[in-house]
Design an enzyme around this catalytic site. Sequence first.
Site, PDB file in Angstrom:
ATOM      1  N   ASP A  15       7.195  -7.924  -3.363  1.00  0.00           N
ATOM      2  CA  ASP A  15       7.667  -6.544  -3.170  1.00  0.00           C
ATOM      3  C   ASP A  15       8.594  -6.134  -4.312  1.00  0.00           C
ATOM      4  OD1 ASP A  15       6.978  -4.765  -1.200  1.00  0.00           O
ATOM      5  OD2 ASP A  15       8.267  -5.669   0.324  1.00  0.00           O
ATOM      6  N   LYS A  42      -2.350  -3.356   4.863  1.00  0.00           N
ATOM      7  CA  LYS A  42      -2.146  -4.478   3.931  1.00  0.00           C
ATOM      8  C   LYS A  42      -3.071  -5.648   4.290  1.00  0.00           C
ATOM      9  CE  LYS A  42       2.564  -2.998   2.938  1.00  0.00           C
ATOM     10  NZ  LYS A  42       4.003  -3.102   3.172  1.00  0.00           N
ATOM     11  N   GLN A  57       8.755  -6.483   5.866  1.00  0.00           N
ATOM     12  CA  GLN A  57       8.446  -5.062   6.060  1.00  0.00           C
ATOM     13  C   GLN A  57       9.725  -4.303   6.425  1.00  0.00           C
ATOM     14  OE1 GLN A  57       5.390  -3.765   5.456  1.00  0.00           O
ATOM     15  NE2 GLN A  57       6.088  -1.700   5.916  1.00  0.00           N
TER      16      GLN A  57
HETATM   17  N1  GUN Z   1       8.200  -0.006   4.131  1.00  0.00           N
HETATM   18  C1  GUN Z   1       7.606   1.079   3.564  1.00  0.00           C
HETATM   19  N2  GUN Z   1       7.109   0.769   2.363  1.00  0.00           N
HETATM   20  C2  GUN Z   1       7.379  -0.534   2.145  1.00  0.00           C
HETATM   21  C3  GUN Z   1       7.104  -1.421   1.059  1.00  0.00           C
HETATM   22  O1  GUN Z   1       6.519  -1.074   0.031  1.00  0.00           O
HETATM   23  N3  GUN Z   1       7.562  -2.692   1.240  1.00  0.00           N
HETATM   24  C4  GUN Z   1       8.228  -3.082   2.347  1.00  0.00           C
HETATM   25  N4  GUN Z   1       8.646  -4.343   2.408  1.00  0.00           N
HETATM   26  N5  GUN Z   1       8.509  -2.282   3.353  1.00  0.00           N
HETATM   27  C5  GUN Z   1       8.077  -1.011   3.253  1.00  0.00           C
END
Ligand code: GUN
Length: 327
Positions: A152, A83, A127
């Site tokens: 998200d 990211k 996350q």
């Molecule tokens: N953990 C795995 N995929 C994601 C995601 O798309 N967003 C978040 N916040 N955590 C994750």
Amino acid sequence: MIAQWSCGGLSVMLALLRHLTLSCCYGGRRSIATIISGNQTAKLVRERLKKEVDKMKTSKVIPSLLVLQVGNREDSNLYISSKMKAAAEVGIEAAHVRLPNTVTQDEVLRTIASVNEDASVHGLIVQLPLDSVNRMDVELVTNAVSPLKDVDGLSCINAGKLSRGDLNYCYIPCTPNGCMELIRQTGVSVAGKHAVVIGRSKIVGAPMHDLLLWNHATVTTCHSKTHDIAKHVGRADIVVVGAGRAEMVQGDWLKEGCVLIDCGINHVADGSKPSGKRVVGDVHFASAYQRAGFITPVPGGVGPMTVAMLMQNTVLSAQRVLTSAAV
Ligand code: GUN
């Protein structure tokens, strides 16, 4: 992106051509699937976003994203670093805040509250999963993120808007949004089609159902208690799999020529690899490839699109701030 080089309208034409050719040559029966490349589509999205971010510089606004991590899971570290890399490429200012796994829920909530109040941050994600020695209420934590910064799309407010079809007034969760983008790349229209989603998680299956529904598909969502999932899948023109079970969907379940999107990331033992393991999706690729019309690979399919859609939501959030400031 289909095959190696098509994009946008071109991919629609290619899909049409492919359909006609196959229909003529094989009496409507397909031989092997076209691979939908998430890597290439995500690259195009990042390039488009970079141009949008450059344009925003004249207004002195730089989109900014904060990724909050609790603990130090190795898989989360990997996702977060991709990211950060994508943000740098697009020109988004991104920060990664890691709280130790001894942090309390109250401390996490206080951190979120302070980011919510910080006008210089446009997007905030927590996350998942939370890696803490203390009890954490994941719902409470994800709902603490301001819906205006919830890039998200996991808060109840954004999920509720999506479930009611208010697609232009919410943040759409990144994985389903990426899947829709990949389906669009095939040139197959969603409206009126029968779509099957496998899995009902808050992050993939449930929002995917909503997104397909409000793009006018007829949607069936299968889950761990569904009887005879293969029967449902066999009727689907579009299948999106987010089951979390390695190679669960078999080629002989599929309707010939369907669009098959695999959100799975599973590690299975493989003695031939130096690491002793390899990554597979929720679809048994080799058999599905013989039967689907379009298929996403793992890796290089949905994964990069999830990251690209996070960038897109962050830019959108900054644009919304700019627009509301101008009103
Ligand atoms: N953990 C795995 N995929 C994601 C995601 O798309 N967003 C978040 N916040 N955590 C994750």
